[in-house]
Design a protein around this motif. Sequence first.
Motif, PDB file in Angstrom:
ATOM      1  N   GLN A 187       0.821  -1.201   0.000  1.00 42.19           N
ATOM      2  CA  GLN A 187       0.000   0.000   0.000  1.00 42.19           C
ATOM      3  C   GLN A 187       0.862   1.261   0.000  1.00 42.19           C
ATOM      4  O   GLN A 187       2.041   1.237   0.336  1.00 42.19           O
ATOM      5  CB  GLN A 187      -0.926   0.016   1.215  1.00 42.19           C
ATOM      6  CG  GLN A 187      -0.200   0.256   2.527  1.00 42.19           C
ATOM      7  CD  GLN A 187      -1.119   0.854   3.566  1.00 42.19           C
ATOM      8  OE1 GLN A 187      -1.951   1.680   3.248  1.00 42.19           O
ATOM      9  NE2 GLN A 187      -0.966   0.427   4.796  1.00 42.19           N
ATOM     10  N   ALA A 191      -0.991   6.610   3.088  1.00 37.67           N
ATOM     11  CA  ALA A 191      -2.420   6.494   2.801  1.00 37.67           C
ATOM     12  C   ALA A 191      -3.316   6.882   3.963  1.00 37.67           C
ATOM     13  O   ALA A 191      -4.466   7.237   3.753  1.00 37.67           O
ATOM     14  CB  ALA A 191      -2.744   5.065   2.364  1.00 37.67           C
ATOM     15  N   HIS A 247      -6.352   1.779  -4.724  1.00 37.25           N
ATOM     16  CA  HIS A 247      -6.612   2.806  -3.719  1.00 37.25           C
ATOM     17  C   HIS A 247      -7.755   3.689  -4.206  1.00 37.25           C
ATOM     18  O   HIS A 247      -8.006   3.790  -5.413  1.00 37.25           O
ATOM     19  CB  HIS A 247      -5.377   3.686  -3.492  1.00 37.25           C
ATOM     20  CG  HIS A 247      -4.279   3.033  -2.730  1.00 37.25           C
ATOM     21  ND1 HIS A 247      -3.527   2.004  -3.249  1.00 37.25           N
ATOM     22  CD2 HIS A 247      -3.793   3.264  -1.476  1.00 37.25           C
ATOM     23  CE1 HIS A 247      -2.624   1.634  -2.350  1.00 37.25           C
ATOM     24  NE2 HIS A 247      -2.773   2.389  -1.271  1.00 37.25           N
ATOM     25  N   TRP A 264      -6.892   6.056   0.494  1.00 39.13           N
ATOM     26  CA  TRP A 264      -6.887   4.854   1.322  1.00 39.13           C
ATOM     27  C   TRP A 264      -6.908   3.599   0.468  1.00 39.13           C
ATOM     28  O   TRP A 264      -7.286   3.617  -0.702  1.00 39.13           O
ATOM     29  CB  TRP A 264      -8.058   4.858   2.293  1.00 39.13           C
ATOM     30  CG  TRP A 264      -9.437   4.799   1.689  1.00 39.13           C
ATOM     31  CD1 TRP A 264     -10.171   3.689   1.407  1.00 39.13           C
ATOM     32  CD2 TRP A 264     -10.237   5.919   1.286  1.00 39.13           C
ATOM     33  NE1 TRP A 264     -11.380   4.038   0.868  1.00 39.13           N
ATOM     34  CE2 TRP A 264     -11.445   5.398   0.786  1.00 39.13           C
ATOM     35  CE3 TRP A 264     -10.048   7.300   1.309  1.00 39.13           C
ATOM     36  CZ2 TRP A 264     -12.468   6.219   0.294  1.00 39.13           C
ATOM     37  CZ3 TRP A 264     -11.068   8.114   0.825  1.00 39.13           C
ATOM     38  CH2 TRP A 264     -12.258   7.572   0.326  1.00 39.13           C
ATOM     39  N   LEU A 265      -6.458   2.529   1.090  1.00 38.39           N
ATOM     40  CA  LEU A 265      -6.423   1.215   0.454  1.00 38.39           C
ATOM     41  C   LEU A 265      -7.839   0.695   0.285  1.00 38.39           C
ATOM     42  O   LEU A 265      -8.608   0.647   1.243  1.00 38.39           O
ATOM     43  CB  LEU A 265      -5.611   0.269   1.336  1.00 38.39           C
ATOM     44  CG  LEU A 265      -5.302  -1.133   0.833  1.00 38.39           C
ATOM     45  CD1 LEU A 265      -4.317  -1.080  -0.316  1.00 38.39           C
ATOM     46  CD2 LEU A 265      -4.718  -1.969   1.984  1.00 38.39           C
TER      47      LEU A 265
END
Length: 294
Positions: A187, A191, A247, A264-265
């Motif tokens: 990731q 994030a 993402h 964000w993931l």
Amino acid sequence: MAADVTVARQDGRPHAERRRRGTLVRGLLFVLTAVVAGAAGVAGTLVYQRATAEDTAAVDAQADRLAEDLRADLNAGFYSPGQTYGGQFTEGTLVAQVEGHGGVLLSSDTAPGGPGGRTHTMTVMLGLVPPEAGTVDAHAYPVRCYRYTFAVGTYSVKKSHLDCPAVRTDGRPGSLVAQMGGLLARQSTGASGRMATTGYPHSARGAVDFLTDKRLVAAQDTVSEVSGGPAGGDVNVFALRVNGTCHYLRMDASSTVSRLVPLWLAPADEQETCDVTRARAASALYGTDPAKAG
């Protein structure tokens, strides 16, 4: 001869009784021995099971703390202690909280009903990363999965344990735990940060510039497959891949949303699709903070 026979019968009767008595005693001793051995075997089994069973206390404690984080974010009171609880709260907030407790968001969903008109559900896998405070033995920190439901308000949060899925979310062979561990490792490094996205054009180029300028992606990261569109008001959303991992990015023209997690993931079950439709649903606000609205 008659006298001899009579004597023989008299001597034989006590001998037969003694023999029967001895057989009875031996039988009772055998039963008693079996009972004692059986009890010892059961006790030994219980001790063995207790000694070898997984100790889930540490990861269950993480799950409890995650529930408390959700309750704090859903506190919609005017007197929240110096924080903007209950307002700028999207799926990005959930992802940041789950990752903060050593886990991954497996899935997220919203359905009509409940306080505020909507009920949100998320399933998570915890135990991928041990807690930072102190050292926890690996045996005492097994991977476990949980379901959380919440609507509006602190007391709407419910937590329950559930069995982790037996297969990978992408349908490929292999371990789900290994897949989730790899997902965390790939990731974007920034994030979970909170910041405003105002000042950047709502375009693929603007999205990449924002990620680069705010150091949400590093120079060696590869950003690809960027797709986006409006999400209502001054909000645009994008689905993109950072180093091949999906993402979501929420870009808002307002400067008052600096407490949003912009990038964000994506949940594990949305990694394959990674489209703007899912990103749009994920970027919706979960509540409005009356302390800010008033």
